[in-house]
Design an enzyme around this catalytic site. Structure first.
Site, PDB file in Angstrom:
ATOM      1  N   GLY A  10       0.810  -1.214   0.000  1.00 46.21           N
ATOM      2  CA  GLY A  10       0.000   0.000   0.000  1.00 46.21           C
ATOM      3  C   GLY A  10       0.838   1.256   0.000  1.00 46.21           C
ATOM      4  N   ALA A  11       2.019   1.192  -0.634  1.00 46.46           N
ATOM      5  CA  ALA A  11       3.012   2.259  -0.513  1.00 46.46           C
ATOM      6  C   ALA A  11       2.908   3.335  -1.587  1.00 46.46           C
ATOM      7  CB  ALA A  11       4.417   1.657  -0.541  1.00 46.46           C
ATOM      8  N   TYR A  57     -15.623  -3.731   5.397  1.00 46.15           N
ATOM      9  CA  TYR A  57     -14.411  -3.073   5.874  1.00 46.15           C
ATOM     10  C   TYR A  57     -14.231  -3.297   7.370  1.00 46.15           C
ATOM     11  CZ  TYR A  57     -10.868   0.528   6.577  1.00 46.15           C
ATOM     12  OH  TYR A  57      -9.718   1.198   6.916  1.00 46.15           O
ATOM     13  N   ALA A  58     -15.288  -3.050   8.138  1.00 43.17           N
ATOM     14  CA  ALA A  58     -15.205  -3.269   9.582  1.00 43.17           C
ATOM     15  C   ALA A  58     -14.897  -4.727   9.886  1.00 43.17           C
ATOM     16  CB  ALA A  58     -16.513  -2.846  10.248  1.00 43.17           C
ATOM     17  N   ALA A  96     -13.393  -7.022   7.895  1.00 38.63           N
ATOM     18  CA  ALA A  96     -12.051  -7.405   7.463  1.00 38.63           C
ATOM     19  C   ALA A  96     -10.987  -6.866   8.407  1.00 38.63           C
ATOM     20  CB  ALA A  96     -11.799  -6.909   6.042  1.00 38.63           C
ATOM     21  N   LYS A  97     -11.151  -5.640   8.873  1.00 37.31           N
ATOM     22  CA  LYS A  97     -10.171  -5.068   9.789  1.00 37.31           C
ATOM     23  C   LYS A  97     -10.220  -5.765  11.148  1.00 37.31           C
ATOM     24  CE  LYS A  97      -8.185  -2.013   7.139  1.00 37.31           C
ATOM     25  NZ  LYS A  97      -6.814  -2.299   6.634  1.00 37.31           N
ATOM     26  N   GLY A 101      14.639   7.412  -2.483  1.00 43.84           N
ATOM     27  CA  GLY A 101      16.043   7.352  -2.851  1.00 43.84           C
ATOM     28  C   GLY A 101      16.502   5.958  -3.235  1.00 43.84           C
TER      29      GLY A 101
END
Length: 252
Positions: free
Chosen positions: A14-15, A157-158, A160-161, A52
């Protein structure tokens, strides 16, 4: 306390933006070799450029079990494995809160796949190398929704988290004997990406004020606040901390 990660390889999913980008930049700034991973190729390439030479971009769909395995095998060849895994990829995939009877199986599955299954696949892939080395750090990024409810009412969402928090505790016990810690950071609401920015605007001035007033510190946090918590869990100083959930939400 979290000054240096020289000699360590950190994989951050997720970067491409938000929390994941902040976490990848923080590890790179502290000497780690960083693999910044996301399905958004342009965004993750930008993160690598910002970080970098010690950071490389990896375009990967973390819901693809076979693809994850292949990518980690390649990293093993080139870097000798992954020392630190940060499962940050997730989100609501553009969905909004709707009554339960309107949720299709595809909508449910998509959110569970990216927020829970992906974290499992990556953890599964890095575990053998960490076991062999006798050292490892896995940090999952969940949400206040996993401890309470989703502010947007998105059931998947709730769920899965919350499931990711359960996975954290289970893996902490399974992997602890091998010198691997598994912990979880549960962020509060942070304006960190296009989705949260839309949520913030949709609240209107009254809703925004109400949200801020519900926070003990009376302000929103930043992606760096989340990155700092991850750095702590990944540090040597946190070596006897595992299976824990740290709410980084300004106080509730």
């Amino acid at each position: 306390m979290t000054g240096s990660f020289e000699g360590r390889t950190a994989l951050v999913t997720g970067a491409a933006h938000g929390f994941g980008r902040a976490i990848a930049l923080a590890f790179a700034a502290r000497g780690a070799r960083v693999v910044a991973c996301d399905i958004l190729g342009d965004g993750v390439a930008e993160t690598a450029e910002m970080a970098g030479a010690s950071c490389e971009a990896l375009c990967l769909d973390i819901t693809d079990h076979g693809g994850v395995g292949q990518a980690l095998a390649d990293l093993m060849t080139r870097h000798g494995g992954v020392d630190i895994l940060v499962n940050c990829a997730g989100g609501v995939l553009g969905q909004v809160g709707r009554p339960i009877e309107e949720i299709s199986p595809a909508d449910w599955t998509a959110i569970v796949a990216v927020n829970l299954s992906g974290a499992f696949y990556l953890s599964q892939a890095v575990a053998p190398g960490m076991k062999a080395n006798g050292w490892g750090r896995i940090v999952n990024i969940s949400s206040g929704a996993g401890l309470g409810i989703s502010l947007t009412g998105i059931q998947a969402y709730a769920s899965a988290k919350a499931g990711q928090i359960g996975l954290t505790r289970q893996l902490a016990h399974e992997l602890g004997a091998f010198g691997i810690t598994v912990n979880n950071v549960a962020p509060g609401f942070v304006r960190s990406n296009p989705t949260t920015e839309r949520q913030w605007q949709a609240m209107g001035k009254d809703g925004q004020k109400k949200l801020v007033e519900s926070i003990a510190l009376k302000r929103l946090g930043s992606p760096d606040d989340i990155a700092n918590a991850v750095l702590f869990f990944a540090s040597e100083e946190a070596g006897w901390i595992s299976g824990q959930v740290l709410s980084v939400d300004g106080g509730k």
